[in-house]
Scaffold this motif. Structure first.
Motif, PDB file in Angstrom:
ATOM      1  N   VAL A 210       0.849  -1.193   0.000  1.00  0.00           N
ATOM      2  CA  VAL A 210       0.000   0.000   0.000  1.00  0.00           C
ATOM      3  C   VAL A 210       0.884   1.242   0.000  1.00  0.00           C
ATOM      4  O   VAL A 210       1.785   1.367   0.834  1.00  0.00           O
ATOM      5  CB  VAL A 210      -0.930   0.035   1.235  1.00  0.00           C
ATOM      6  N   GLY A 211       0.677   2.112  -0.968  1.00  0.00           N
ATOM      7  CA  GLY A 211       1.323   3.413  -0.970  1.00  0.00           C
ATOM      8  C   GLY A 211       2.770   3.460  -1.388  1.00  0.00           C
ATOM      9  O   GLY A 211       3.390   4.521  -1.306  1.00  0.00           O
ATOM     10  N   SER A 215       0.969   7.019  -3.708  1.00  0.00           N
ATOM     11  CA  SER A 215       0.539   7.189  -2.324  1.00  0.00           C
ATOM     12  C   SER A 215      -0.941   6.902  -2.122  1.00  0.00           C
ATOM     13  O   SER A 215      -1.367   6.594  -1.006  1.00  0.00           O
ATOM     14  CB  SER A 215       0.858   8.611  -1.847  1.00  0.00           C
ATOM     15  N   THR A 217      -2.811   4.493  -3.812  1.00  0.00           N
ATOM     16  CA  THR A 217      -3.241   3.163  -4.239  1.00  0.00           C
ATOM     17  C   THR A 217      -2.516   2.074  -3.457  1.00  0.00           C
ATOM     18  O   THR A 217      -1.510   2.306  -2.787  1.00  0.00           O
ATOM     19  CB  THR A 217      -2.976   2.924  -5.740  1.00  0.00           C
ATOM     20  N   GLY A 218      -3.047   0.865  -3.578  1.00  0.00           N
ATOM     21  CA  GLY A 218      -2.397  -0.332  -3.067  1.00  0.00           C
ATOM     22  C   GLY A 218      -2.625  -1.439  -4.069  1.00  0.00           C
ATOM     23  O   GLY A 218      -3.365  -1.272  -5.047  1.00  0.00           O
ATOM     24  N   ARG A 241      -6.396   3.186  -2.190  1.00  0.00           N
ATOM     25  CA  ARG A 241      -5.833   2.889  -0.868  1.00  0.00           C
ATOM     26  C   ARG A 241      -6.928   2.624   0.164  1.00  0.00           C
ATOM     27  O   ARG A 241      -6.756   1.808   1.072  1.00  0.00           O
ATOM     28  CB  ARG A 241      -4.957   4.060  -0.431  1.00  0.00           C
ATOM     29  N   THR A 242      -8.034   3.307   0.037  1.00  0.00           N
ATOM     30  CA  THR A 242      -9.120   3.152   1.007  1.00  0.00           C
ATOM     31  C   THR A 242      -9.718   1.754   1.000  1.00  0.00           C
ATOM     32  O   THR A 242     -10.400   1.368   1.967  1.00  0.00           O
ATOM     33  CB  THR A 242     -10.226   4.179   0.725  1.00  0.00           C
TER      34      THR A 242
END
Length: 284
Positions: A210-211, A215, A217-218, A241-242
């Motif tokens: 992740v990140g 920053s 996205t994962g 990312r969320t």
């Protein structure tokens, strides 16, 4: 005096003409090195000379020949990048690619289960991860932008770490001994920290980051095996990312990635039970 030390049949002295094929081959290899460098990122001649440790005269001659043949192009700022003829050659690699033929229909189905992500099929090329195909689950379309010019080092992103983890130990050591680029503040560039992560990835059969590439996205990735158990590619799912909260949605996404990777592997002739006691296609 002509030397009697020869590369050809015994007793044949090396003449001046014998040097021409060798010189021609060296010129071809120099041109390929230049093309590989520019494939990583466009750059000026001075930067290329420094990166390749090549004399200015030799590099200038190589660049001029490649440019005149339209294998590379140069803009008004003096930056060289890939030309149309190189794209023509490279794009034919995807035509009839056995993994792509297996992956494309599977990606279409998986996109229905994970409508907020981007599925990718990636391979290793040297120290880079190359995305061969990408499909936006939300729009149902191939994302051409992510299939070229957006390649990353193997220590960045889940797909890179999956491929790095399954290399022979000596190649892992060689890679981690070199300079490791930092794409975001969360990119891990410490070999002492990366090594145990690679062990975990091999054991669990997937990677999650992740990140560390962007920053916001994962991604989740699982390896694709060939008929003799070697890891030859990976399936990657990139999401916002969320989405990486450890909840049911992430667990379902991981199952989808692993299912697609496993199905592609089976399509290559991989037999998981047969290779269960092997490490990356070699007896453990």
């Amino acid at each position: 005096m002509v030397s009697s030390e020869v590369d050809g049949p015994p007793g044949r002295a090396r003449s001046e003409g014998d040097e021409r094929p060798k010189a021609t081959l060296q010129g071809v290899m120099r041109a390929l090195r230049v093309l590989e460098l520019l494939a990583e990122r466009p750059m000026r001649a001075t930067d290329a000379a420094e990166a390749l440790q090549m004399s200015w005269a030799t590099l200038h001659r190589t660049l001029s020949q490649l440019e005149s043949a339209e294998f590379i192009t140069r803009d008004n700022a003096g930056v060289f990048r890939m030309g149309r003829r190189t794209w023509l050659l490279g794009s034919t690699y995807l035509v009839g690619h056995p993994l792509l033929e297996l992956a494309i229909p599977l990606f279409r189905e998986a996109a229905e289960d994970t409508p907020s992500g981007v599925y990718q099929l990636a391979e290793r090329s040297g120290n880079l991860v190359v995305t061969l195909y990408a499909r936006d689950a939300m729009s149902g379309e191939t994302i051409t932008r992510t299939t070229y010019g957006h390649h990353f080092p193997m220590h960045c992103g889940s797909k890179g770490l999956v491929l790095l983890a399954n290399l022979p130990p000596a190649e892992i050591d060689e890679y981690l001994a070199g300079p490791l680029a930092r794409l975001t503040p969360e990119t891990d560039t410490d070999p002492a920290s990366i090594r145990p992560k690679l062990d975990v990835i091999r054991q669990q059969g997937y990677s999650r980051t992740v990140g560390d590439v962007q920053s916001f996205t994962g991604s989740l990735s699982a390896p694709v095996h060939n008929s003799v158990g070697e890891v030859v590619a990976c399936v990657c799912l990139v999401m916002a990312r969320t989405e990486f909260d450890g909840g049911p949605a992430e667990a379902a996404a991981l199952q989808s990635v692993q299912r697609v990777a496993r199905t592609i592997s089976l399509g290559t002739g991989w037999q998981p039970m047969h290779w269960a006691t092997y490490d990356n296609g070699r007896p453990s």
